[in-house]
Write a protein that holds these residues in place. Structure first.
Motif, PDB file in Angstrom:
ATOM      1  N   HIS A   1     -46.577 -30.006 -23.422  1.00  0.00           N
ATOM      2  CA  HIS A   1     -45.728 -31.109 -22.965  1.00  0.00           C
ATOM      3  C   HIS A   1     -46.049 -31.407 -21.501  1.00  0.00           C
ATOM      4  O   HIS A   1     -45.929 -30.530 -20.642  1.00  0.00           O
ATOM      5  N   ASN A   2     -46.459 -32.633 -21.232  1.00  0.00           N
ATOM      6  CA  ASN A   2     -46.707 -33.087 -19.862  1.00  0.00           C
ATOM      7  C   ASN A   2     -45.550 -33.970 -19.411  1.00  0.00           C
ATOM      8  O   ASN A   2     -45.159 -34.896 -20.111  1.00  0.00           O
ATOM      9  N   ILE A   3     -45.023 -33.668 -18.230  1.00  0.00           N
ATOM     10  CA  ILE A   3     -43.903 -34.416 -17.669  1.00  0.00           C
ATOM     11  C   ILE A   3     -44.343 -35.028 -16.339  1.00  0.00           C
ATOM     12  O   ILE A   3     -44.746 -34.304 -15.415  1.00  0.00           O
ATOM     13  N   ALA A   4     -44.283 -36.356 -16.239  1.00  0.00           N
ATOM     14  CA  ALA A   4     -44.572 -37.061 -14.992  1.00  0.00           C
ATOM     15  C   ALA A   4     -43.248 -37.296 -14.272  1.00  0.00           C
ATOM     16  O   ALA A   4     -42.387 -38.033 -14.762  1.00  0.00           O
ATOM     17  N   VAL A   5     -43.080 -36.643 -13.124  1.00  0.00           N
ATOM     18  CA  VAL A   5     -41.827 -36.719 -12.365  1.00  0.00           C
ATOM     19  C   VAL A   5     -41.941 -37.819 -11.311  1.00  0.00           C
ATOM     20  O   VAL A   5     -42.938 -37.890 -10.576  1.00  0.00           O
ATOM     21  N   LYS A   6     -40.934 -38.660 -11.241  1.00  0.00           N
ATOM     22  CA  LYS A   6     -40.923 -39.734 -10.246  1.00  0.00           C
ATOM     23  C   LYS A   6     -40.603 -39.153  -8.870  1.00  0.00           C
ATOM     24  O   LYS A   6     -39.509 -39.313  -8.325  1.00  0.00           O
ATOM     25  N   GLY A   7     -41.560 -38.443  -8.323  1.00  0.00           N
ATOM     26  CA  GLY A   7     -41.413 -37.791  -7.028  1.00  0.00           C
ATOM     27  C   GLY A   7     -42.767 -37.277  -6.590  1.00  0.00           C
ATOM     28  O   GLY A   7     -43.800 -37.729  -7.079  1.00  0.00           O
ATOM     29  N   ASN A   8     -42.787 -36.312  -5.675  1.00  0.00           N
ATOM     30  CA  ASN A   8     -44.049 -35.745  -5.217  1.00  0.00           C
ATOM     31  C   ASN A   8     -44.200 -34.306  -5.712  1.00  0.00           C
ATOM     32  O   ASN A   8     -43.336 -33.777  -6.413  1.00  0.00           O
ATOM     33  N   PHE A   9     -45.296 -33.675  -5.340  1.00  0.00           N
ATOM     34  CA  PHE A   9     -45.537 -32.318  -5.832  1.00  0.00           C
ATOM     35  C   PHE A   9     -44.457 -31.355  -5.371  1.00  0.00           C
ATOM     36  O   PHE A   9     -44.023 -30.475  -6.126  1.00  0.00           O
ATOM     37  N   ASP A  10     -44.011 -31.477  -4.131  1.00  0.00           N
ATOM     38  CA  ASP A  10     -42.975 -30.565  -3.637  1.00  0.00           C
ATOM     39  C   ASP A  10     -41.709 -30.667  -4.477  1.00  0.00           C
ATOM     40  O   ASP A  10     -41.016 -29.664  -4.707  1.00  0.00           O
ATOM     41  N   ASP A  11     -41.380 -31.872  -4.958  1.00  0.00           N
ATOM     42  CA  ASP A  11     -40.233 -32.034  -5.856  1.00  0.00           C
ATOM     43  C   ASP A  11     -40.455 -31.254  -7.149  1.00  0.00           C
ATOM     44  O   ASP A  11     -39.551 -30.568  -7.644  1.00  0.00           O
ATOM     45  N   CYS A  12     -41.671 -31.367  -7.693  1.00  0.00           N
ATOM     46  CA  CYS A  12     -41.986 -30.635  -8.935  1.00  0.00           C
ATOM     47  C   CYS A  12     -41.910 -29.132  -8.717  1.00  0.00           C
ATOM     48  O   CYS A  12     -41.342 -28.393  -9.534  1.00  0.00           O
ATOM     49  N   GLN A  13     -42.479 -28.674  -7.607  1.00  0.00           N
ATOM     50  CA  GLN A  13     -42.478 -27.244  -7.299  1.00  0.00           C
ATOM     51  C   GLN A  13     -41.054 -26.720  -7.091  1.00  0.00           C
ATOM     52  O   GLN A  13     -40.708 -25.622  -7.532  1.00  0.00           O
ATOM     53  N   ARG A  14     -40.220 -27.534  -6.439  1.00  0.00           N
ATOM     54  CA  ARG A  14     -38.817 -27.138  -6.221  1.00  0.00           C
ATOM     55  C   ARG A  14     -38.097 -26.981  -7.554  1.00  0.00           C
ATOM     56  O   ARG A  14     -37.325 -26.030  -7.752  1.00  0.00           O
ATOM     57  N   MET A  15     -38.343 -27.912  -8.503  1.00  0.00           N
ATOM     58  CA  MET A  15     -37.701 -27.813  -9.816  1.00  0.00           C
ATOM     59  C   MET A  15     -38.114 -26.543 -10.544  1.00  0.00           C
ATOM     60  O   MET A  15     -37.292 -25.893 -11.208  1.00  0.00           O
ATOM     61  N   VAL A  16     -39.382 -26.192 -10.432  1.00  0.00           N
ATOM     62  CA  VAL A  16     -39.853 -24.967 -11.078  1.00  0.00           C
ATOM     63  C   VAL A  16     -39.142 -23.755 -10.488  1.00  0.00           C
ATOM     64  O   VAL A  16     -38.641 -22.889 -11.209  1.00  0.00           O
ATOM     65  N   LYS A  17     -39.075 -23.703  -9.168  1.00  0.00           N
ATOM     66  CA  LYS A  17     -38.428 -22.552  -8.517  1.00  0.00           C
ATOM     67  C   LYS A  17     -36.941 -22.483  -8.869  1.00  0.00           C
ATOM     68  O   LYS A  17     -36.400 -21.406  -9.136  1.00  0.00           O
ATOM     69  N   GLU A  18     -36.272 -23.633  -8.862  1.00  0.00           N
ATOM     70  CA  GLU A  18     -34.847 -23.661  -9.229  1.00  0.00           C
ATOM     71  C   GLU A  18     -34.647 -23.180 -10.659  1.00  0.00           C
ATOM     72  O   GLU A  18     -33.702 -22.441 -10.965  1.00  0.00           O
TER      73      GLU A  18
END
Length: 466
Positions: free
Chosen positions: A186-203
């Motif tokens: 599953h590929n998810i394109a997040v309407k944000g930047n990489f740091d947003d994606c990385q933050r979601m993973v950590k959370e």
């Protein structure tokens, strides 16, 4: 070997648990309690070994409590047999004592293949042994996603969810992820930047309740120690190919998340003679600003021609801070909590020690394009923009021309045609044969808002046994 958290409050774990856990329960990253150390005589004895055997010698101390030697050797043989060059990580000479180490000969044309081809096999081995299923959740600024999918797509015991910043990776990078077919991908394109994606993973790793207790998350980002471990090997490979350990080497490393250059720092601590490590960044230069001025401060993330380095929060920098603070987890935790609120500095003597370990440079898009053009005109050798940043930083920061300078070539230029075009060259880099039809393959991905609850809801609904 036991592994401890950089924030000092999580329990020490063995390799299997660290592999599956990713982020420690206290929010820190796992590091070995102690590092193996090799004598110059032992390193010298490794000259001429095939890459897979060298990888075994360097890495086995990290896994020996969890994996029998024969099983680990078999994994490594399989991992590096899929690379397109017999040397696995060949060296190309640019000038007198100046080299590029091509780390893009794996199936997805990026250095991430060195670790993620192995990680997939490690996960399969451990999960089969435990009869366990996990959900892989990862963030990518471009290359990690395709390498993770390629490395793990055949794993029977995983579902894979990769987050990438919507419209902020190159088209080749996106298609490498989104054209791989599989019910567990599953590929998810997040309407944000990489740091947003990385933050979601950590959370999400910090609170996995959205999975309802039915499974757990596993990490493919370089927060996973196995990623770092695998990247240590090619520093030894490069050194041995150019006369090491009887002469010291210098390395320039294009880096955004600090994982690849942290592996070089570890190689040095493990006994490999390295005289210089250059942190090469683009305009998103938080690491350079820290190294040059002892100020760790987040700026607005900028979109550049080197998108894999469009990162402002460098996760693996925490592992270095842990060492700089005498492995005091409480001090690291306090520093990072303050850094989340504003600029921070460390004690002057700690910063000066970091300056002895690393040089750094920030290279803008114009200088990147100039370097791509200059190297091609001089050698008819085409650099991708990330490697070009590494070459430029190497030349700007080089301390001793008598010491071989090796830039890590992190990706194939065909992944970044826009940067090649911007450099003014008319040459068009070609994808290798196994990707020749990439632009004809069907894509599958889901665009989601920049919302951790929306992303978590999607994962909870779509993993195999949900």
């Amino acid at each position: 070997m036991r592994y401890i958290s950089t924030r000092g409050e999580a329990p020490a774990l063995g390799f299997e648990d660290v592999l599956l856990t990713g982020l420690a329960t206290d929010g820190g990253l796992y590091v070995p309690e102690s590092l193996p150390h090799f004598s110059l005589e032992e390193i010298r004895s490794w000259r001429g070994l095939p890459y897979a055997e060298l990888a075994y010698r360097v890495m086995y101390p990290f896994v020996e409590d969890a994996i029998p030697a024969d099983d680990f050797r078999k994994m490594l043989d399989e991992t590096y047999s899929v690379f397109s060059h017999q040397a696995v990580a060949p060296l190309v000479q640019l000038d007198t004592n100046e080299w590029v180490m091509e780390l893009f000969r794996g199936p997805t044309l990026a250095f991430k293949d060195f670790a993620l081809q192995l990680l997939g096999r490690l996960l399969d081995y451990v999960l089969e042994k435990r009869k366990q299923h996990v959900v892989i959740m990862g963030a990518t600024s471009g290359d990690t996603g395709s390498a993770a999918i390629e490395g793990c797509r055949r794993c029977e015991h995983v579902d894979i969810f990769i987050l990438h910043p919507y419209q902020r990776v190159s088209e080749v990078q996106r298609r490498q992820m989104t054209t791989v077919q599989g019910d567990n991908i599953h590929n998810i394109a997040v309407k944000g930047n990489f740091d947003d994606c990385q933050r979601m993973v950590k959370e999400s790793f910090g609170n996995q309740s959205f999975l309802g207790g039915k499974t757990q998350l596993a990490a493919v980002n370089s927060i996973n120690w196995a990623r770092i471990m695998a990247q240590i090997v090619y520093y030894f490979q490069a050194s041995l190919a150019l006369g090491g350990p009887d002469r010291s080497m210098a390395f320039s490393v294009p880096t955004g998340n600090f994982g690849d250059i942290f592996a070089g720092y570890l190689a040095k601590k493990m006994g490999l003679p390295i005289s210089q490590l250059v942190i090469a960044t683009n305009r998103n230069d938080i690491l350079h600003r820290f190294m040059s001025g002892n100020k760790y401060e987040q700026h607005q993330l900028e979109h550049t021609l080197s998108p894999s380095m469009d990162i402002m929060v460098s996760s693996n920098f925490e592992r270095l801070l842990f060492d700089l603070h005498g492995r005091d987890g409480a001090a690291v935790k306090d520093l990072l909590e303050r850094a989340a609120k504003g600029p921070v500095s460390i004690e002057d003597y700690r910063w000066k020690h970091a300056r002895k370990l690393f040089d750094s440079d920030a290279v803008d898009d114009k200088a990147t394009c100039d370097t791509i053009r200059d190297i091609y005109e001089q050698n008819e050798y085409l650099l991708d923009p990330h490697t070009a940043i590494g070459v430029r930083a190497a030349r700007n920061c080089r301390r001793d021309s008598a010491v071989p300078m090796i830039t890590l070539g992190t990706a194939h230029p065909a992944k970044f045609p826009d940067a090649i075009s911007e450099s003014g060259l008319v040459v068009k880099p070609q994808l290798p044969a196994h990707m020749a039809d990439l632009f004809e393959r069907e894509e599958r991905y889901t665009v989601l808002d920049n919302s951790v609850s929306e992303v978590q809801g999607f994962i909870a609904k779509h993993w195999k046994n949900a």
